[in-house]
Motif scaffolding. Structure first.
Motif, PDB file in Angstrom:
ATOM      1  N   THR A  39       0.837  -1.202   0.000  1.00  0.00           N
ATOM      2  CA  THR A  39       0.000   0.000   0.000  1.00  0.00           C
ATOM      3  C   THR A  39       0.870   1.249   0.000  1.00  0.00           C
ATOM      4  O   THR A  39       0.600   2.215  -0.728  1.00  0.00           O
ATOM      5  CB  THR A  39      -0.939   0.002   1.219  1.00  0.00           C
ATOM      6  OG1 THR A  39      -1.724  -1.190   1.230  1.00  0.00           O
ATOM      7  CG2 THR A  39      -1.859   1.214   1.202  1.00  0.00           C
ATOM      8  N   LEU A  40       1.934   1.235   0.793  1.00  0.00           N
ATOM      9  CA  LEU A  40       2.855   2.369   0.824  1.00  0.00           C
ATOM     10  C   LEU A  40       3.594   2.505  -0.505  1.00  0.00           C
ATOM     11  O   LEU A  40       3.702   3.616  -1.051  1.00  0.00           O
ATOM     12  CB  LEU A  40       3.860   2.201   1.963  1.00  0.00           C
ATOM     13  CG  LEU A  40       4.970   3.263   2.012  1.00  0.00           C
ATOM     14  CD1 LEU A  40       4.393   4.641   2.311  1.00  0.00           C
ATOM     15  CD2 LEU A  40       6.028   2.891   3.042  1.00  0.00           C
ATOM     16  N   ALA A  41       4.111   1.394  -1.027  1.00  0.00           N
ATOM     17  CA  ALA A  41       4.828   1.449  -2.303  1.00  0.00           C
ATOM     18  C   ALA A  41       3.933   2.004  -3.406  1.00  0.00           C
ATOM     19  O   ALA A  41       4.363   2.856  -4.203  1.00  0.00           O
ATOM     20  CB  ALA A  41       5.327   0.051  -2.673  1.00  0.00           C
ATOM     21  N   TYR A 139      11.202   0.703   6.926  1.00  0.00           N
ATOM     22  CA  TYR A 139      10.684  -0.433   7.687  1.00  0.00           C
ATOM     23  C   TYR A 139       9.275  -0.097   8.153  1.00  0.00           C
ATOM     24  O   TYR A 139       9.064   0.831   8.946  1.00  0.00           O
ATOM     25  CB  TYR A 139      11.581  -0.741   8.882  1.00  0.00           C
ATOM     26  CG  TYR A 139      11.390  -2.149   9.406  1.00  0.00           C
ATOM     27  CD1 TYR A 139      12.037  -3.217   8.803  1.00  0.00           C
ATOM     28  CD2 TYR A 139      10.540  -2.408  10.470  1.00  0.00           C
ATOM     29  CE1 TYR A 139      11.846  -4.513   9.251  1.00  0.00           C
ATOM     30  CE2 TYR A 139      10.337  -3.695  10.933  1.00  0.00           C
ATOM     31  CZ  TYR A 139      10.997  -4.747  10.320  1.00  0.00           C
ATOM     32  OH  TYR A 139      10.785  -6.030  10.766  1.00  0.00           O
ATOM     33  N   VAL A 140       8.302  -0.853   7.645  1.00  0.00           N
ATOM     34  CA  VAL A 140       6.891  -0.561   7.893  1.00  0.00           C
ATOM     35  C   VAL A 140       6.347  -1.511   8.956  1.00  0.00           C
ATOM     36  O   VAL A 140       6.453  -2.733   8.822  1.00  0.00           O
ATOM     37  CB  VAL A 140       6.070  -0.688   6.595  1.00  0.00           C
ATOM     38  CG1 VAL A 140       4.605  -0.328   6.856  1.00  0.00           C
ATOM     39  CG2 VAL A 140       6.651   0.198   5.504  1.00  0.00           C
ATOM     40  N   LEU A 141       5.738  -0.926   9.974  1.00  0.00           N
ATOM     41  CA  LEU A 141       5.109  -1.706  11.032  1.00  0.00           C
ATOM     42  C   LEU A 141       3.650  -1.309  11.183  1.00  0.00           C
ATOM     43  O   LEU A 141       3.306  -0.136  11.042  1.00  0.00           O
ATOM     44  CB  LEU A 141       5.845  -1.490  12.364  1.00  0.00           C
ATOM     45  CG  LEU A 141       7.234  -2.124  12.459  1.00  0.00           C
ATOM     46  CD1 LEU A 141       7.982  -1.587  13.678  1.00  0.00           C
ATOM     47  CD2 LEU A 141       7.125  -3.639  12.521  1.00  0.00           C
ATOM     48  N   ASN A 171       2.553   2.456  10.599  1.00  0.00           N
ATOM     49  CA  ASN A 171       1.441   2.550   9.662  1.00  0.00           C
ATOM     50  C   ASN A 171       0.098   2.235  10.336  1.00  0.00           C
ATOM     51  O   ASN A 171       0.048   1.704  11.437  1.00  0.00           O
ATOM     52  CB  ASN A 171       1.689   1.563   8.509  1.00  0.00           C
ATOM     53  CG  ASN A 171       0.745   1.783   7.342  1.00  0.00           C
ATOM     54  OD1 ASN A 171       0.238   2.881   7.125  1.00  0.00           O
ATOM     55  ND2 ASN A 171       0.503   0.734   6.581  1.00  0.00           N
ATOM     56  N   LYS A 172      -0.961   2.601   9.639  1.00  0.00           N
ATOM     57  CA  LYS A 172      -2.355   2.334  10.036  1.00  0.00           C
ATOM     58  C   LYS A 172      -2.789   3.172  11.227  1.00  0.00           C
ATOM     59  O   LYS A 172      -3.568   2.725  12.081  1.00  0.00           O
ATOM     60  CB  LYS A 172      -2.564   0.832  10.316  1.00  0.00           C
ATOM     61  CG  LYS A 172      -2.164  -0.071   9.147  1.00  0.00           C
ATOM     62  CD  LYS A 172      -2.574  -1.512   9.356  1.00  0.00           C
ATOM     63  CE  LYS A 172      -2.083  -2.398   8.220  1.00  0.00           C
ATOM     64  NZ  LYS A 172      -2.526  -3.795   8.349  1.00  0.00           N
ATOM     65  N   ILE A 173      -2.325   4.424  11.289  1.00  0.00           N
ATOM     66  CA  ILE A 173      -2.739   5.307  12.385  1.00  0.00           C
ATOM     67  C   ILE A 173      -4.197   5.714  12.253  1.00  0.00           C
ATOM     68  O   ILE A 173      -4.755   6.330  13.179  1.00  0.00           O
ATOM     69  CB  ILE A 173      -1.854   6.562  12.478  1.00  0.00           C
ATOM     70  CG1 ILE A 173      -1.900   7.367  11.167  1.00  0.00           C
ATOM     71  CG2 ILE A 173      -0.411   6.182  12.816  1.00  0.00           C
ATOM     72  CD1 ILE A 173      -1.231   8.725  11.256  1.00  0.00           C
ATOM     73  N   SER A 196      -0.719   6.864   7.677  1.00  0.00           N
ATOM     74  CA  SER A 196      -1.670   5.890   7.137  1.00  0.00           C
ATOM     75  C   SER A 196      -1.431   5.847   5.639  1.00  0.00           C
ATOM     76  O   SER A 196      -1.792   6.785   4.916  1.00  0.00           O
ATOM     77  CB  SER A 196      -3.116   6.292   7.429  1.00  0.00           C
ATOM     78  OG  SER A 196      -4.005   5.476   6.673  1.00  0.00           O
ATOM     79  N   ALA A 197      -0.800   4.792   5.183  1.00  0.00           N
ATOM     80  CA  ALA A 197      -0.545   4.652   3.744  1.00  0.00           C
ATOM     81  C   ALA A 197      -1.852   4.519   2.975  1.00  0.00           C
ATOM     82  O   ALA A 197      -1.967   4.974   1.835  1.00  0.00           O
ATOM     83  CB  ALA A 197       0.347   3.440   3.484  1.00  0.00           C
ATOM     84  N   LEU A 198      -2.862   3.916   3.606  1.00  0.00           N
ATOM     85  CA  LEU A 198      -4.153   3.725   2.949  1.00  0.00           C
ATOM     86  C   LEU A 198      -4.875   5.051   2.744  1.00  0.00           C
ATOM     87  O   LEU A 198      -5.383   5.344   1.658  1.00  0.00           O
ATOM     88  CB  LEU A 198      -5.022   2.775   3.771  1.00  0.00           C
ATOM     89  CG  LEU A 198      -6.411   2.477   3.218  1.00  0.00           C
ATOM     90  CD1 LEU A 198      -6.307   1.742   1.881  1.00  0.00           C
ATOM     91  CD2 LEU A 198      -7.225   1.656   4.220  1.00  0.00           C
TER      92      LEU A 198
END
Length: 215
Positions: A39-41, A139-141, A171-173, A196-198
């Motif tokens: 999602t981030l990429a 580094y995605v968490l 991620n996903k805040i 939030s990448a989404l």
């Protein structure tokens, strides 16, 4: 004056050629399965490339990314400075891939076994990229999950031993039970940026940090 002008022009052309020939830095996007790496990429590529093609499919099913995918020459511009990177979306790293994970998502057993085998191969490929082929790591968490895991500790340790620049993203805040501070407490030696990448929340700061860390 003509000589000086020509000299300056020659120097400018030489400098332009030098920087044009510089290899983009390969930045690997790492983390556990379902942290939101793809999602981030995809968001980075869509924000900063002309056509904005997706790097790969996004899915709630674990190990959807089973091969490293690379998007080359992504130019990120911040404060008048352009940073060119190759975005490498890697498979989620885990210590064990169990085919029963896929059965829980209504897959047939043969498909589940195949997917688990491909996912295991993907973990090996991700580790190869980390040891041989990347110049830096994002580094995605998942900020809703406990970051104190064997995989996270191992990978951060490998990244540090390789002396690679690393940017940790929580991620996903956008989710109610997200805790950025829990991730900061887990890895206090590194800066942690919430996002939030989404939804695209806080991506401006993420891009600022990418330019700072990998420029």
């Amino acid at each position: 004056m003509g000589l000086i002008t020509n000299l300056r022009s020659s120097i400018s052309r030489a400098a332009s050629t030098l920087f044009a020939d510089a290899e983009p830095k390969r930045i690997g996007i790492y983390g556990p399965p379902n942290a939101g790496k793809t999602t981030l990429a995809n968001r980075i590529v869509r924000d900063w490339t002309e056509h904005g093609d997706a790097v790969g499919p996004e899915s709630h099913i674990p190990h959807e990314t089973r091969r490293a995918r690379r998007k080359e020459n992504v130019e990120i511009e911040r404060d008048g400075k352009t940073v060119t990177i190759d975005v490498v979306d890697t498979p989620g790293v885990t210590t064990k891939v169990d085919y029963t994970e896929f059965l829980e998502h209504d897959m047939e057993e043969d498909d589940a076994v195949r997917r688990s085998r491909e996912a295991t191969e993907g973990v090996a490929e991700a580790m190869h990229w980390l040891r041989e082929d990347v110049d830096g790591v994002i580094y995605v968490l998942d900020a809703t999950q406990d970051p104190f895991t064997q995989v996270n500790t191992m990978l951060i340790g490998i990244i540090e031993s390789q002396d690679l620049p690393v940017l940790i993203l929580a991620n996903k805040i956008d989710l109610e039970d997200a805790s950025v501070q829990r991730i900061r407490n887990a890895f206090p030696q590194h800066e942690t940026i919430p996002l939030s990448a989404l939804e695209g929340d806080n991506m401006d700061e993420v891009y600022d940090k990418i330019a700072e860390y990998f420029g």
